[in-house]
Design a protein around this motif. Structure first.
Motif, PDB file in Angstrom:
ATOM      1  N   PHE B  41       0.838  -1.195   0.000  1.00  0.00           N
ATOM      2  CA  PHE B  41       0.000   0.000   0.000  1.00  0.00           C
ATOM      3  C   PHE B  41       0.879   1.253   0.000  1.00  0.00           C
ATOM      4  CE2 PHE B  41      -2.487   3.327   2.046  1.00  0.00           C
ATOM      5  CZ  PHE B  41      -3.648   3.275   1.311  1.00  0.00           C
ATOM      6  N   LYS B  42       1.916   1.212   0.850  1.00  0.00           N
ATOM      7  CA  LYS B  42       2.785   2.377   1.002  1.00  0.00           C
ATOM      8  C   LYS B  42       3.516   2.692  -0.294  1.00  0.00           C
ATOM      9  CE  LYS B  42       6.277   2.565   3.764  1.00  0.00           C
ATOM     10  NZ  LYS B  42       7.172   2.326   4.914  1.00  0.00           N
ATOM     11  N   ALA B  43       3.814   1.639  -1.071  1.00  0.00           N
ATOM     12  CA  ALA B  43       4.558   1.841  -2.315  1.00  0.00           C
ATOM     13  C   ALA B  43       3.677   2.450  -3.399  1.00  0.00           C
ATOM     14  CB  ALA B  43       5.133   0.510  -2.790  1.00  0.00           C
ATOM     15  N   ASN B  44       2.365   2.408  -3.202  1.00  0.00           N
ATOM     16  CA  ASN B  44       1.437   2.915  -4.212  1.00  0.00           C
ATOM     17  C   ASN B  44       1.156   4.395  -3.947  1.00  0.00           C
ATOM     18  OD1 ASN B  44      -0.778   3.542  -5.763  1.00  0.00           O
ATOM     19  ND2 ASN B  44      -1.677   1.506  -5.576  1.00  0.00           N
ATOM     20  N   LYS B  45       1.778   5.251  -4.749  1.00  0.00           N
ATOM     21  CA  LYS B  45       1.694   6.697  -4.473  1.00  0.00           C
ATOM     22  C   LYS B  45       0.253   7.201  -4.555  1.00  0.00           C
ATOM     23  CE  LYS B  45       6.222   8.023  -6.259  1.00  0.00           C
ATOM     24  NZ  LYS B  45       6.441   7.128  -7.418  1.00  0.00           N
ATOM     25  N   GLY B  46      -0.488   6.725  -5.559  1.00  0.00           N
ATOM     26  CA  GLY B  46      -1.863   7.177  -5.736  1.00  0.00           C
ATOM     27  C   GLY B  46      -2.708   6.890  -4.510  1.00  0.00           C
ATOM     28  N   ALA B  47      -2.558   5.670  -3.972  1.00  0.00           N
ATOM     29  CA  ALA B  47      -3.378   5.272  -2.832  1.00  0.00           C
ATOM     30  C   ALA B  47      -3.040   6.100  -1.604  1.00  0.00           C
ATOM     31  CB  ALA B  47      -3.178   3.792  -2.547  1.00  0.00           C
ATOM     32  N   VAL B  48      -1.735   6.341  -1.384  1.00  0.00           N
ATOM     33  CA  VAL B  48      -1.335   7.143  -0.220  1.00  0.00           C
ATOM     34  C   VAL B  48      -1.859   8.563  -0.375  1.00  0.00           C
ATOM     35  CG1 VAL B  48       0.624   8.069   1.042  1.00  0.00           C
ATOM     36  CG2 VAL B  48       0.679   5.721   0.224  1.00  0.00           C
ATOM     37  N   ALA B 323      -9.409   2.879  -3.133  1.00  0.00           N
ATOM     38  CA  ALA B 323      -9.959   1.547  -3.389  1.00  0.00           C
ATOM     39  C   ALA B 323      -9.028   0.744  -4.295  1.00  0.00           C
ATOM     40  CB  ALA B 323     -11.344   1.669  -4.027  1.00  0.00           C
ATOM     41  N   ASP B 324      -8.513   1.405  -5.340  1.00  0.00           N
ATOM     42  CA  ASP B 324      -7.560   0.721  -6.229  1.00  0.00           C
ATOM     43  C   ASP B 324      -6.337   0.262  -5.457  1.00  0.00           C
ATOM     44  OD1 ASP B 324      -8.799   0.626  -8.639  1.00  0.00           O
ATOM     45  OD2 ASP B 324      -8.054   2.565  -9.342  1.00  0.00           O
ATOM     46  N   GLY B 325      -5.817   1.172  -4.619  1.00  0.00           N
ATOM     47  CA  GLY B 325      -4.618   0.860  -3.852  1.00  0.00           C
ATOM     48  C   GLY B 325      -4.852  -0.279  -2.883  1.00  0.00           C
ATOM     49  N   LEU B 326      -6.010  -0.252  -2.217  1.00  0.00           N
ATOM     50  CA  LEU B 326      -6.325  -1.320  -1.262  1.00  0.00           C
ATOM     51  C   LEU B 326      -6.436  -2.653  -1.976  1.00  0.00           C
ATOM     52  CD1 LEU B 326      -8.902   0.118   1.266  1.00  0.00           C
ATOM     53  CD2 LEU B 326      -6.637  -0.767   1.730  1.00  0.00           C
ATOM     54  N   ARG B 327      -7.035  -2.633  -3.186  1.00  0.00           N
ATOM     55  CA  ARG B 327      -7.164  -3.881  -3.935  1.00  0.00           C
ATOM     56  C   ARG B 327      -5.784  -4.446  -4.262  1.00  0.00           C
ATOM     57  NH1 ARG B 327      -9.265  -3.029  -9.577  1.00  0.00           N
ATOM     58  NH2 ARG B 327      -7.191  -2.143  -9.657  1.00  0.00           N
ATOM     59  N   ASP B 328      -4.902  -3.559  -4.740  1.00  0.00           N
ATOM     60  CA  ASP B 328      -3.561  -4.027  -5.082  1.00  0.00           C
ATOM     61  C   ASP B 328      -2.817  -4.520  -3.851  1.00  0.00           C
ATOM     62  OD1 ASP B 328      -4.231  -3.304  -7.570  1.00  0.00           O
ATOM     63  OD2 ASP B 328      -2.945  -1.532  -7.673  1.00  0.00           O
ATOM     64  N   ALA B 329      -3.065  -3.859  -2.693  1.00  0.00           N
ATOM     65  CA  ALA B 329      -2.318  -4.217  -1.490  1.00  0.00           C
ATOM     66  C   ALA B 329      -2.849  -5.498  -0.870  1.00  0.00           C
ATOM     67  CB  ALA B 329      -2.398  -3.078  -0.479  1.00  0.00           C
ATOM     68  N   LEU B 330      -4.186  -5.624  -0.802  1.00  0.00           N
ATOM     69  CA  LEU B 330      -4.758  -6.757  -0.083  1.00  0.00           C
ATOM     70  C   LEU B 330      -4.851  -7.991  -0.956  1.00  0.00           C
ATOM     71  CD1 LEU B 330      -7.631  -4.975   1.840  1.00  0.00           C
ATOM     72  CD2 LEU B 330      -5.470  -5.767   2.746  1.00  0.00           C
ATOM     73  N   ASP B 331      -4.944  -7.798  -2.272  1.00  0.00           N
ATOM     74  CA  ASP B 331      -5.136  -8.939  -3.151  1.00  0.00           C
ATOM     75  C   ASP B 331      -4.307  -8.765  -4.421  1.00  0.00           C
ATOM     76  OD1 ASP B 331      -5.988 -11.204  -4.279  1.00  0.00           O
ATOM     77  OD2 ASP B 331      -8.026 -10.533  -4.699  1.00  0.00           O
ATOM     78  N   PRO B 332      -3.006  -8.997  -4.308  1.00  0.00           N
ATOM     79  CA  PRO B 332      -2.122  -8.704  -5.430  1.00  0.00           C
ATOM     80  C   PRO B 332      -2.467  -9.506  -6.685  1.00  0.00           C
ATOM     81  CG  PRO B 332      -0.898  -9.623  -3.577  1.00  0.00           C
ATOM     82  CD  PRO B 332      -2.299  -9.513  -3.145  1.00  0.00           C
ATOM     83  N   LYS B 333      -3.160 -10.627  -6.523  1.00  0.00           N
ATOM     84  CA  LYS B 333      -3.503 -11.438  -7.698  1.00  0.00           C
ATOM     85  C   LYS B 333      -4.460 -10.701  -8.627  1.00  0.00           C
ATOM     86  CE  LYS B 333      -4.376 -14.750  -4.977  1.00  0.00           C
ATOM     87  NZ  LYS B 333      -5.041 -15.877  -4.350  1.00  0.00           N
ATOM     88  N   MET B 334      -5.300  -9.822  -8.019  1.00  0.00           N
ATOM     89  CA  MET B 334      -6.303  -9.127  -8.826  1.00  0.00           C
ATOM     90  C   MET B 334      -5.736  -7.887  -9.505  1.00  0.00           C
ATOM     91  SD  MET B 334      -9.725  -9.276  -6.582  1.00  0.00           S
ATOM     92  CE  MET B 334     -10.532  -7.845  -7.269  1.00  0.00           C
ATOM     93  N   LYS B 335      -4.468  -7.605  -9.243  1.00  0.00           N
ATOM     94  CA  LYS B 335      -3.876  -6.352  -9.736  1.00  0.00           C
ATOM     95  C   LYS B 335      -4.033  -6.233 -11.249  1.00  0.00           C
ATOM     96  CE  LYS B 335       0.551  -3.959  -9.685  1.00  0.00           C
ATOM     97  NZ  LYS B 335       0.207  -2.635  -9.263  1.00  0.00           N
ATOM     98  N   GLU B 336      -4.469  -5.047 -11.668  1.00  0.00           N
ATOM     99  CA  GLU B 336      -4.579  -4.798 -13.103  1.00  0.00           C
ATOM    100  C   GLU B 336      -3.180  -4.595 -13.653  1.00  0.00           C
ATOM    101  OE1 GLU B 336      -7.807  -2.194 -14.925  1.00  0.00           O
ATOM    102  OE2 GLU B 336      -7.895  -1.743 -12.804  1.00  0.00           O
TER     103      GLU B 336
END
Lengths: 313, 337
Positions: B41-48, B323-336
């Motif tokens: 999550f922290k690495a995702n600038k948009g989400a932070v 929401a995008d960031g949380l998805r990538d952080a919590l469920d990396p398999k779903m990452k677009e």
């Protein structure tokens, strides 16, 4: 496949009946009456009730109502245009709404597909970032913000396009509403096309055709895009909803005499036959599109119909 | 294919290479799921960025209306239609109190009066009203998450867990409900009830949870045949315990992601209703109703519309990014990709 289609059809019919019942019952429970004039006496009121069939038992009125609705007779408007048949009002207004909705879908899908394909082909380039930016913006801003911005800058400041709809210039005066309405479509289609195309382009069969020497235009259009388009059909549902909701606001802003603005007016002044008719029309369009999407999806992707008509996703 | 023999020279070939498609294998030290998700999550600038903006907006929504002496309904006709002006920033071009080439403050002799966002056509402070309106959007966000969590999640879990006829009935119900356009439900609610808080909340309650229940059901269908559920059942656990203590923690990531995605659409619904005049009644304000009010005088006082549009757009953008960031952080398999 036949069972699947029949099952979908059955569900659509039940849904339609439920909607009719809900429309009918909720308006029964509604406070107020169509005859809001305080000067009306009890006797006059009874005459009016009898004239419009409002003194009948609920069930009779409902059965009568279904028959009337399905034959396209929506009754008459009580308030907006007294005693004007609603079907005539809809006839005049529906083409305008459909024209704008159609233009918006066309524009939105064309630009969305283009942006998505370019972004996928030039992955991590400027075009890619631009597409991501547009899709985030398009999803984040309500369509009326676009409408306001467009009408202020292009309409009011630059005077390129008229601020309001006029039936004398049905194309030029719908340019701004169409753009505003299509933003959400552009954003959604671009986003999905991009991620699907990236996935398809890295698949084995595309690499095979590439190594067999299929030309790049043919490769993208025939081999990649066709497969990438299948999942995009699933996002049609939110798009239709967005268009319906968007049309209400957009028609309000640009003073377009469509069914969206008719519904808003009807709600504000309590004209309940009109509310029912427009809601029913929206429901039919929605159900028909959902049915088409479901069946189309079953036809295209055999996995769906094999799963006993289980809904995908 | 027409000319069977061709002579090739060295220049006809080039190395296709695999540098673009090469997959690097990473080795990680083992770390907990929570820490892993936090790092992603922290690495995702948009989400932070989204999270920070939401915190800032929430702060102003909580304390903004108290920052000056005006309330959301206090009317001061002498101060009507004043453009934004901030003390100390008078020379800064948007906060100098000048609109349409006229300094409305000097014209009215109000040299010691300051309104950060200006005032509306009735002389109400737009700063206070904007943040009051933001409160409503945030309230709607909380309601949306609560409805998702309470109704949607439970419905999906129960339907997926029990399966068979229970599932069949519950799914047919959902299919019928989702066949009714949201717009029609909202319309009917507004007609039957008065426009306002309650109506918007009810509208969200009726349809907001369908997407969530589908996700919860799909997840529980995957998990309920697994060994740990069987083990728990063998040890004598009841249905309630299996659903909420054994299975739920495993799918909670998905649930959080889904509920975050429903927030922007809920805020959007409220803003849309308010815009067509079916939302929160006057003199209360929501972002949508503020935009709708200032739209009427947009060509004369364009500055009135800026603050509510800006806050609303920023809020929607931030929730989408989060929401995008949380998805990538919590469920990396779903990452677009």
């Amino acid at each position: 496949m036949r069972n699947y289609v029949l099952k979908r059809l059955g569900l659509a019919v039940v849904t339609l009946l439920v909607i009719l019942l809900a429309l009918f019952l909720m308006l029964e429970l509604m406070p107020g009456s169509p005859f809001n004039d305080e000067k009306i006496t009890q006797a006059q009121r009874a005459v009016l009730d009898a004239k419009y069939g409002l003194d009948q038992p609920v069930f009779n009125r409902f059965v009568h109502y279904i028959k009337a609705m399905l034959s396209g007779d929506f009754g008459v408007s009580y308030v907006i245009q007294k005693n004007m048949p609603i079907s005539a009002m809809l006839e005049a207004r529906l083409p305008v709404s459909i024209q704008i909705g159609f233009q918006a879908v066309l524009l939105g899908t064309a630009i969305g597909l283009l942006l998505g394909i370019v972004a996928a082909l030039k992955h991590n380039s400027f075009a890619d970032s631009l597409t991501t930016f547009i899709s985030v913006i398009g999803v984040s801003f309500p369509s009326y913000v676009f409408a306001l911005a467009l009408s202020y800058f292009l309409g009011w400041k630059l005077k390129w396009f008229p601020l309001l709809y006029s039936s004398a210039a049905p194309f030029v005066s719908t340019v701004l509403p169409t753009i505003a309405l299509s933003m959400f479509t552009i954003a959604t289609v671009a986003r999905f096309t991009r991620s699907e195309m990236i996935e398809v382009l890295s698949s084995e069969y595309i690499r095979l055709s590439e190594s067999k020497g299929v030309g790049s235009a043919r490769l993208i259009i025939v081999h990649a895009l066709r497969n990438a388009l299948i999942p995009i059909i699933t996002v049609l549902a939110p798009l239709v909803v967005a268009l319906m909701i968007g049309s209400l606001v957009i028609e309000q802003i640009f003073a377009i005499p469509g069914i969206g603005s008719l519904l808003v007016t009807a709600i504000q002044i309590n004209d309940y036959n009109v509310i029912i008719a427009v809601s029913f029309l929206y429901s039919i369009m929605f159900i028909a599109i959902m049915l088409a999407v479901d069946i189309l999806y079953g036809v295209i992707d055999p996995r769906i119909r094999l799963a006993k008509g289980e809904k995908h996703g | 294919m027409g000319n069977p023999v061709q002579s090739f020279t060295g220049g006809d070939f080039e190395l296709a290479g695999n540098s673009e498609r090469a997959q690097m294998d990473h080795t990680y030290t083992s770390q907990s799921y929570g820490r892993d998700a936090f790092l992603r999550f922290k690495a995702n600038k948009g989400a932070v960025f989204g999270l920070v903006i939401i915190i800032i907006i929430s702060f102003f929504a909580a304390f903004g209306p108290m920052m000056n002496e005006h309330t959301y309904k206090s009317i001061n006709i002498k101060h009507k239609s004043l453009p934004p002006r901030i003390e100390g920033l008078e020379n800064f071009f948007i906060f100098n109190g000048v609109a349409n080439g006229v300094n409305a403050y000097e014209q009215k002799g109000l040299t010691d009066v300051y309104y950060i966002f200006g005032t509306d056509t009735l002389g109400r402070d737009l700063w206070t009203r904007t943040w009051e309106g933001t409160r409503i959007s945030l309230y709607i966000a909380v309601i949306a998450v609560a409805v998702d969590m309470i109704i949607g999640m439970c419905y999906g879990l129960v339907s997926g867990y029990f399966g068979r006829s229970v599932d069949n009935v519950m799914q047919r119900f959902i299919e019928i409900l989702s066949g009714i356009p949201n717009l029609v439900i909202v319309t009917l609610l507004i007609v039957v009830l008065k426009p306002g808080f309650v109506t918007v909340t009810l509208a969200l309650m009726i349809t907001g949870w369908i997407g969530m229940s589908r996700v919860a059901r799909a997840q529980i269908l995957k998990l309920k045949e697994q060994e740990f559920v069987l083990a728990s059942r063998t040890l004598g656990a009841g249905h309630f315990r299996i659903i909420f203590k054994d299975i739920l923690p495993n799918i909670f990531g998905q649930i959080i992601i889904m509920s975050m995605f429903s927030v922007p659409s809920a805020i959007f619904t409220e803003a849309f209703l308010a815009f067509i005049g079916l939302g929160i009644p006057q003199p209360m304000a929501s972002l949508g109703s503020l935009i709708s009010e200032s739209f009427k005088s947009m060509t004369i006082y364009p500055y009135m519309i800026v603050a509510p549009v800006f806050v609303l757009a920023l809020l929607m953008l931030s929730f989408n990014l989060l929401a995008d960031g949380l998805r990538d952080a919590l469920d990396p398999k779903m990452k677009e990709s």
